[in-house]
Design a protein around this motif. Structure first.
Motif, mmCIF file in Angstrom:
data_model
loop_
_atom_site.group_PDB
_atom_site.id
_atom_site.type_symbol
_atom_site.label_atom_id
_atom_site.label_comp_id
_atom_site.label_asym_id
_atom_site.label_seq_id
_atom_site.Cartn_x
_atom_site.Cartn_y
_atom_site.Cartn_z
ATOM 1 N N ALA A 1 0.834 -1.207 0.000
ATOM 2 C CA ALA A 1 0.000 0.000 0.000
ATOM 3 C C ALA A 1 0.866 1.254 0.000
ATOM 4 C CB ALA A 1 -0.930 -0.008 1.213
ATOM 5 N N VAL A 2 1.960 1.235 0.763
ATOM 6 C CA VAL A 2 2.871 2.381 0.801
ATOM 7 C C VAL A 2 3.534 2.574 -0.562
ATOM 8 C CG1 VAL A 2 5.006 3.263 1.813
ATOM 9 C CG2 VAL A 2 3.281 2.230 3.275
ATOM 10 N N MET A 3 3.937 1.486 -1.206
ATOM 11 C CA MET A 3 4.596 1.578 -2.507
ATOM 12 C C MET A 3 3.661 2.192 -3.546
ATOM 13 S SD MET A 3 7.738 0.640 -2.433
ATOM 14 C CE MET A 3 8.053 0.357 -4.170
ATOM 15 N N VAL A 4 2.406 1.747 -3.547
ATOM 16 C CA VAL A 4 1.438 2.315 -4.489
ATOM 17 C C VAL A 4 1.231 3.800 -4.211
ATOM 18 C CG1 VAL A 4 -0.956 2.236 -5.259
ATOM 19 C CG2 VAL A 4 0.289 0.113 -4.874
ATOM 20 N N LEU B 1 3.420 5.871 -2.883
ATOM 21 C CA LEU B 1 4.610 6.601 -3.319
ATOM 22 C C LEU B 1 4.586 6.850 -4.823
ATOM 23 C CD1 LEU B 1 7.444 4.900 -1.215
ATOM 24 C CD2 LEU B 1 6.339 7.109 -0.828
ATOM 25 N N GLY B 2 4.095 5.860 -5.575
ATOM 26 C CA GLY B 2 3.996 6.043 -7.017
ATOM 27 C C GLY B 2 3.055 7.171 -7.389
ATOM 28 N N GLY B 3 1.924 7.243 -6.681
ATOM 29 C CA GLY B 3 0.976 8.325 -6.937
ATOM 30 C C GLY B 3 1.533 9.682 -6.536
ATOM 31 N N ILE B 4 2.301 9.701 -5.444
ATOM 32 C CA ILE B 4 2.882 10.962 -4.978
ATOM 33 C C ILE B 4 3.917 11.478 -5.971
ATOM 34 C CG2 ILE B 4 4.301 12.010 -3.181
ATOM 35 C CD1 ILE B 4 3.074 9.982 -1.223
ATOM 36 N N ALA B 5 4.729 10.591 -6.516
ATOM 37 C CA ALA B 5 5.853 10.997 -7.357
ATOM 38 C C ALA B 5 5.418 11.548 -8.705
ATOM 39 C CB ALA B 5 6.795 9.807 -7.562
ATOM 40 N N GLY C 1 5.536 17.448 -2.834
ATOM 41 C CA GLY C 1 5.754 16.006 -2.992
ATOM 42 C C GLY C 1 6.720 15.456 -1.971
ATOM 43 N N ILE C 2 7.797 16.212 -1.682
ATOM 44 C CA ILE C 2 8.786 15.750 -0.703
ATOM 45 C C ILE C 2 8.177 15.684 0.697
ATOM 46 C CG2 ILE C 2 10.970 16.334 0.407
ATOM 47 C CD1 ILE C 2 11.919 17.459 -2.245
ATOM 48 N N VAL C 3 7.338 16.665 1.030
ATOM 49 C CA VAL C 3 6.666 16.647 2.339
ATOM 50 C C VAL C 3 5.772 15.408 2.462
ATOM 51 C CG1 VAL C 3 4.961 17.817 3.782
ATOM 52 C CG2 VAL C 3 6.756 19.142 2.670
ATOM 53 N N ILE C 4 5.055 15.078 1.371
ATOM 54 C CA ILE C 4 4.198 13.883 1.413
ATOM 55 C C ILE C 4 5.044 12.624 1.509
ATOM 56 C CG2 ILE C 4 2.380 12.624 0.213
ATOM 57 C CD1 ILE C 4 1.571 15.209 -1.139
ATOM 58 N N PHE C 5 6.210 12.605 0.850
ATOM 59 C CA PHE C 5 7.142 11.481 0.982
ATOM 60 C C PHE C 5 7.501 11.252 2.448
ATOM 61 C CE2 PHE C 5 9.153 11.594 -3.514
ATOM 62 C CZ PHE C 5 8.196 10.701 -3.953
ATOM 63 N N ILE C 6 7.823 12.351 3.132
ATOM 64 C CA ILE C 6 8.222 12.250 4.542
ATOM 65 C C ILE C 6 7.060 11.738 5.388
ATOM 66 C CG2 ILE C 6 8.983 13.577 6.545
ATOM 67 C CD1 ILE C 6 10.477 15.426 4.600
ATOM 68 N N CYS C 7 5.847 12.195 5.076
ATOM 69 C CA CYS C 7 4.668 11.712 5.809
ATOM 70 C C CYS C 7 4.483 10.201 5.596
ATOM 71 C CB CYS C 7 3.421 12.460 5.355
ATOM 72 S SG CYS C 7 3.386 14.205 5.813
ATOM 73 N N ALA C 8 4.659 9.743 4.353
ATOM 74 C CA ALA C 8 4.542 8.313 4.059
ATOM 75 C C ALA C 8 5.611 7.518 4.791
ATOM 76 C CB ALA C 8 4.636 8.079 2.551
ATOM 77 N N GLY D 1 5.976 4.012 11.483
ATOM 78 C CA GLY D 1 5.117 3.975 12.660
ATOM 79 C C GLY D 1 4.268 2.716 12.716
ATOM 80 N N ILE D 2 3.730 2.303 11.565
ATOM 81 C CA ILE D 2 2.942 1.068 11.506
ATOM 82 C C ILE D 2 3.807 -0.133 11.871
ATOM 83 C CG2 ILE D 2 1.819 -0.537 9.913
ATOM 84 C CD1 ILE D 2 -0.033 1.628 10.728
ATOM 85 N N ASN D 3 5.037 -0.173 11.358
ATOM 86 C CA ASN D 3 5.938 -1.291 11.671
ATOM 87 C C ASN D 3 6.267 -1.345 13.159
ATOM 88 O OD1 ASN D 3 6.000 -2.165 9.059
ATOM 89 N ND2 ASN D 3 7.998 -1.309 8.571
ATOM 90 N N LEU D 4 6.505 -0.196 13.761
ATOM 91 C CA LEU D 4 6.812 -0.156 15.195
ATOM 92 C C LEU D 4 5.606 -0.595 16.010
ATOM 93 C CD1 LEU D 4 8.754 0.564 17.476
ATOM 94 C CD2 LEU D 4 7.920 2.922 17.351
ATOM 95 N N TRP D 5 4.435 -0.148 15.631
ATOM 96 C CA TRP D 5 3.199 -0.526 16.324
ATOM 97 C C TRP D 5 2.961 -2.029 16.187
ATOM 98 C CZ3 TRP D 5 -2.395 1.445 14.888
ATOM 99 C CH2 TRP D 5 -3.254 1.154 15.962
ATOM 100 N N ALA D 6 3.194 -2.558 14.978
ATOM 101 C CA ALA D 6 3.012 -3.993 14.755
ATOM 102 C C ALA D 6 4.025 -4.810 15.553
ATOM 103 C CB ALA D 6 3.144 -4.303 13.268
ATOM 104 N N PHE D 7 5.241 -4.278 15.724
ATOM 105 C CA PHE D 7 6.262 -4.975 16.514
ATOM 106 C C PHE D 7 5.852 -5.096 17.974
ATOM 107 C CE2 PHE D 7 10.081 -4.670 19.203
ATOM 108 C CZ PHE D 7 10.718 -5.845 18.829
ATOM 109 N N ARG D 8 5.154 -4.101 18.463
ATOM 110 C CA ARG D 8 4.771 -4.082 19.877
ATOM 111 C C ARG D 8 3.412 -4.724 20.130
ATOM 112 N NH1 ARG D 8 6.584 2.121 21.576
ATOM 113 N NH2 ARG D 8 8.836 1.789 21.335
#
Length: 229
Positions: free
Chosen positions: A59-62, A64-68, A82-89, A95-102
């Motif tokens: 979902a993140v990859m898709v 990023l493609g739309g953002i670029a 676009g760069i600001v949206i990149f940083i948000c993504a 954040g999702i990975n960290l939440w899933a780890f915990r």
């Protein structure tokens, strides 16, 4: 555009549309900047983005493609947005990975979980239906590991990322052949065990003298084939 403005051959409209030629240089600069920013963001997202992706990572990859695409092509869109949206993504994915780890529950929801497709030489029909897997897909995955029949497999897992993991049996037993039925030459070359037959649907073994007109006790299929050894 108005209908009367469209005619052929209008090479300028076909090649660059309504934008001036000078915008081509700007597109080059925009593309370089967005490409470098995308490389940096993907690098910061971790090595997983280079491997087989989970649902959340895809979902993140898709996204990023739309953002670029917009900052590179549209003259009224700035690169900084676009760069600001990149940083948000980036922060969203990390954040999702960290939440899933915990939290194991979050991990299951965002990344899925593995399932057992085959156990002790017998296909888990329920797991296959739940994962929408066909026998051909499973057999193709096993053939890539130089496996000839199901009796050679102790476990087959479908990982959360969609890859198959094979655990081979130390002491193989007879099992259902996994070669394509239309490849008769290869099927005929297999050594068969005269004592056992295998269910053609799930691979359950039964003695040859007990399969005549009898359904499979595991999946109720009534078709049997000589087990390979």
């Amino acid at each position: 555009m108005k209908k009367e403005e469209i005619y052929f051959p209008d090479w300028q409209r076909l090649l660059i549309g309504n934008t001036p030629w000078e915008f081509m240089l700007e597109v080059l600069i925009r593309t370089i900047v967005i490409y470098l920013a995308l490389l940096i963001v993907l690098r910061l997202m971790g090595k997983r983005m280079n491997a087989q992706l989970t649902i959340s990572e895809l979902a993140v990859m898709v996204t990023l493609g739309g953002i670029a695409s917009a900052p590179m092509q549209l003259p009224d869109r700035g690169i900084l947005l676009g760069i600001v949206i990149f940083i948000c993504a980036l922060f969203f994915q990390r954040g999702i990975n960290l939440w899933a780890f915990r939290n194991r529950r979050v991990e299951k929801i965002t990344q899925g979980q593995l399932c057992v497709v085959l156990k002790e030489g017998v296909l888990e029909i329920g797991s296959m239906e739940q994962s929408r897997l066909s026998k051909d897909q499973v057999f193709a995955a096993l053939r890539t590991h130089n496996i000839h029949h199901l009796g050679q497999v102790k476990r087959l897992y479908l990982e959360a990322c969609g890859l198959f993991s094979v655990v081979k049996a130390k002491d193989p037993k007879p099992g259902l052949p996994i070669f394509p039925a239309k490849d008769k030459e290869l099927m005929d070359s297999l050594d068969v065990d005269q004592k056992y037959q295998a269910c053609t649907r799930c691979g359950t073994l039964a003695q040859t003298n007990q399969t005549q007109g009898q359904p499979c006790p595991n999946c109720s299929c009534e078709e049997w084939i000589s087990a390979a050894k």
